[in-house]
Design a protein around this motif. Sequence first.
Motif, PDB file in Angstrom:
ATOM      1  N   ALA A   1      -9.973  -2.006   5.322  1.00  0.00           N
ATOM      2  CA  ALA A   1     -10.105  -1.013   4.259  1.00  0.00           C
ATOM      3  C   ALA A   1      -9.918   0.405   4.789  1.00  0.00           C
ATOM      4  N   VAL A   2     -10.496   0.698   5.951  1.00  0.00           N
ATOM      5  CA  VAL A   2     -10.373   2.040   6.532  1.00  0.00           C
ATOM      6  C   VAL A   2      -8.923   2.340   6.885  1.00  0.00           C
ATOM      7  N   TRP A   3      -8.251   1.376   7.528  1.00  0.00           N
ATOM      8  CA  TRP A   3      -6.855   1.605   7.908  1.00  0.00           C
ATOM      9  C   TRP A   3      -5.975   1.876   6.694  1.00  0.00           C
ATOM     10  N   PHE A   4      -6.081   1.039   5.677  1.00  0.00           N
ATOM     11  CA  PHE A   4      -5.217   1.211   4.521  1.00  0.00           C
ATOM     12  C   PHE A   4      -5.613   2.429   3.685  1.00  0.00           C
ATOM     13  N   THR A   5      -6.876   2.831   3.746  1.00  0.00           N
ATOM     14  CA  THR A   5      -7.289   4.065   3.081  1.00  0.00           C
ATOM     15  C   THR A   5      -6.644   5.271   3.756  1.00  0.00           C
ATOM     16  N   VAL A   6      -6.639   5.262   5.079  1.00  0.00           N
ATOM     17  CA  VAL A   6      -5.982   6.336   5.834  1.00  0.00           C
ATOM     18  C   VAL A   6      -4.494   6.368   5.514  1.00  0.00           C
ATOM     19  N   LEU A   7      -3.864   5.197   5.527  1.00  0.00           N
ATOM     20  CA  LEU A   7      -2.434   5.114   5.225  1.00  0.00           C
ATOM     21  C   LEU A   7      -2.138   5.627   3.815  1.00  0.00           C
TER      22      LEU A   7
ATOM     23  N   VAL B   1       0.837  -1.205   0.000  1.00  0.00           N
ATOM     24  CA  VAL B   1       0.000   0.000   0.000  1.00  0.00           C
ATOM     25  C   VAL B   1       0.870   1.251   0.000  1.00  0.00           C
ATOM     26  N   THR B   2       1.893   1.262   0.830  1.00  0.00           N
ATOM     27  CA  THR B   2       2.775   2.433   0.915  1.00  0.00           C
ATOM     28  C   THR B   2       3.449   2.712  -0.420  1.00  0.00           C
ATOM     29  N   ARG B   3       3.940   1.679  -1.066  1.00  0.00           N
ATOM     30  CA  ARG B   3       4.654   1.862  -2.331  1.00  0.00           C
ATOM     31  C   ARG B   3       3.717   2.398  -3.418  1.00  0.00           C
TER      32      ARG B   3
ATOM     33  N   ARG C   1      -4.998  -5.761  -7.701  1.00  0.00           N
ATOM     34  CA  ARG C   1      -4.636  -7.158  -7.924  1.00  0.00           C
ATOM     35  C   ARG C   1      -3.458  -7.572  -7.052  1.00  0.00           C
ATOM     36  N   GLN C   2      -2.453  -6.714  -6.982  1.00  0.00           N
ATOM     37  CA  GLN C   2      -1.283  -7.049  -6.176  1.00  0.00           C
ATOM     38  C   GLN C   2      -1.639  -7.142  -4.691  1.00  0.00           C
ATOM     39  N   GLY C   3      -2.497  -6.222  -4.223  1.00  0.00           N
ATOM     40  CA  GLY C   3      -2.923  -6.279  -2.833  1.00  0.00           C
ATOM     41  C   GLY C   3      -3.690  -7.556  -2.532  1.00  0.00           C
TER      42      GLY C   3
ATOM     43  N   ALA D   1       2.762   6.040  -2.683  1.00  0.00           N
ATOM     44  CA  ALA D   1       3.886   6.958  -2.870  1.00  0.00           C
ATOM     45  C   ALA D   1       4.204   7.157  -4.344  1.00  0.00           C
ATOM     46  N   VAL D   2       4.127   6.098  -5.127  1.00  0.00           N
ATOM     47  CA  VAL D   2       4.527   6.156  -6.528  1.00  0.00           C
ATOM     48  C   VAL D   2       3.394   6.636  -7.436  1.00  0.00           C
ATOM     49  N   SER D   3       2.192   6.084  -7.230  1.00  0.00           N
ATOM     50  CA  SER D   3       1.080   6.367  -8.147  1.00  0.00           C
ATOM     51  C   SER D   3      -0.025   7.217  -7.547  1.00  0.00           C
ATOM     52  N   GLY D   4       0.084   7.540  -6.273  1.00  0.00           N
ATOM     53  CA  GLY D   4      -0.904   8.412  -5.659  1.00  0.00           C
ATOM     54  C   GLY D   4      -1.912   7.683  -4.784  1.00  0.00           C
ATOM     55  N   ARG D   5      -2.771   8.486  -4.166  1.00  0.00           N
ATOM     56  CA  ARG D   5      -3.733   7.942  -3.198  1.00  0.00           C
ATOM     57  C   ARG D   5      -4.675   6.914  -3.818  1.00  0.00           C
ATOM     58  N   ARG D   6      -5.088   7.148  -5.052  1.00  0.00           N
ATOM     59  CA  ARG D   6      -6.040   6.227  -5.689  1.00  0.00           C
ATOM     60  C   ARG D   6      -5.461   4.819  -5.788  1.00  0.00           C
ATOM     61  N   ALA D   7      -4.221   4.720  -6.219  1.00  0.00           N
ATOM     62  CA  ALA D   7      -3.583   3.416  -6.334  1.00  0.00           C
ATOM     63  C   ALA D   7      -3.363   2.798  -4.956  1.00  0.00           C
ATOM     64  N   GLY D   8      -2.987   3.631  -3.980  1.00  0.00           N
ATOM     65  CA  GLY D   8      -2.795   3.118  -2.625  1.00  0.00           C
ATOM     66  C   GLY D   8      -4.082   2.570  -2.036  1.00  0.00           C
ATOM     67  N   VAL D   9      -5.177   3.319  -2.236  1.00  0.00           N
ATOM     68  CA  VAL D   9      -6.478   2.859  -1.747  1.00  0.00           C
ATOM     69  C   VAL D   9      -6.881   1.580  -2.468  1.00  0.00           C
ATOM     70  N   ALA D  10      -6.622   1.500  -3.776  1.00  0.00           N
ATOM     71  CA  ALA D  10      -6.957   0.295  -4.552  1.00  0.00           C
ATOM     72  C   ALA D  10      -6.211  -0.916  -3.996  1.00  0.00           C
ATOM     73  N   ALA D  11      -4.931  -0.737  -3.670  1.00  0.00           N
ATOM     74  CA  ALA D  11      -4.155  -1.834  -3.081  1.00  0.00           C
ATOM     75  C   ALA D  11      -4.747  -2.240  -1.736  1.00  0.00           C
ATOM     76  N   GLY D  12      -5.149  -1.243  -0.952  1.00  0.00           N
ATOM     77  CA  GLY D  12      -5.769  -1.534   0.335  1.00  0.00           C
ATOM     78  C   GLY D  12      -7.080  -2.280   0.198  1.00  0.00           C
ATOM     79  N   LEU D  13      -7.871  -1.921  -0.814  1.00  0.00           N
ATOM     80  CA  LEU D  13      -9.139  -2.624  -1.045  1.00  0.00           C
ATOM     81  C   LEU D  13      -8.888  -4.054  -1.514  1.00  0.00           C
ATOM     82  N   GLY D  14      -7.810  -4.250  -2.276  1.00  0.00           N
ATOM     83  CA  GLY D  14      -7.445  -5.606  -2.674  1.00  0.00           C
ATOM     84  C   GLY D  14      -7.097  -6.448  -1.462  1.00  0.00           C
ATOM     85  N   ILE D  15      -6.347  -5.859  -0.536  1.00  0.00           N
ATOM     86  CA  ILE D  15      -5.989  -6.558   0.698  1.00  0.00           C
ATOM     87  C   ILE D  15      -7.245  -6.855   1.521  1.00  0.00           C
ATOM     88  N   ALA D  16      -8.136  -5.881   1.608  1.00  0.00           N
ATOM     89  CA  ALA D  16      -9.381  -6.073   2.356  1.00  0.00           C
ATOM     90  C   ALA D  16     -10.222  -7.195   1.747  1.00  0.00           C
TER      91      ALA D  16
END
Length: 207
Positions: A163-169, A28-30, A118-120, A33-48
């Motif tokens: 999902a909430v935690w990784f969205t915040v992160l 999620v952090t990567r 997908r990666q998440g 940081a690289v692609s922005g909040r949208r990609a980070g949230v997407a990774a977090g939703l994948g994990i969720a």
Amino acid sequence: MVTGVQMLAFMGVVLLAAMAPGPDFIIVTRHAAVSGRRAGVAAGLGIASGVFVWAVVAAFGVAGLLAASAVAFTVVKLVGAAYLGYLGIKALIGAWRRGERVQVDAHLATVRALVAFRQGLITNLLNPKCAVFFVALMPQFLSSTPHTGETLLLSALAVIVTAVWFTVLANIVGVLKRFFTSARVRKVLDSITGTILVAFGVKIALD
């Protein structure tokens, strides 16, 4: 029936597990940081989404078979370790080849969001420790003869908390996206996160 106190306790345990540094945190952090909040949230939703799968199969006892079978556990563990190693090496290669400032247009951001999800999801599903975690956790909060509604409720709570935690992160890290898109900073970031992912892969394989 699950009480309000039990639900809060369950959510607290899941939150602590989600906040613990690990492959999910790095993914999620990567992406944020690289692609922005949208990609980070997407990774977090994948994990969720992966968490939902593990919670449901643990509640119905399917994950218990994985936790009890040394062969199945080892296979999932090694596949997961190889996947983390692949992501880590890919990041390292990107760091070695990087020489220009990173530009992200709208179309590419959409593609990266799908890739991040997908990666998440895959990272979480291929982590057998998630199966063990929910196999140990779910029975503590379910009745001796749990019904489907009870199971789905706890599974949904696990998804919401994750999902909430990784969205915040992702939003916190995403604020610094402009800083991370500097070619020099991006090279350092890829090197660090790639090394950590490879290290997690090796650790999981050897555990």
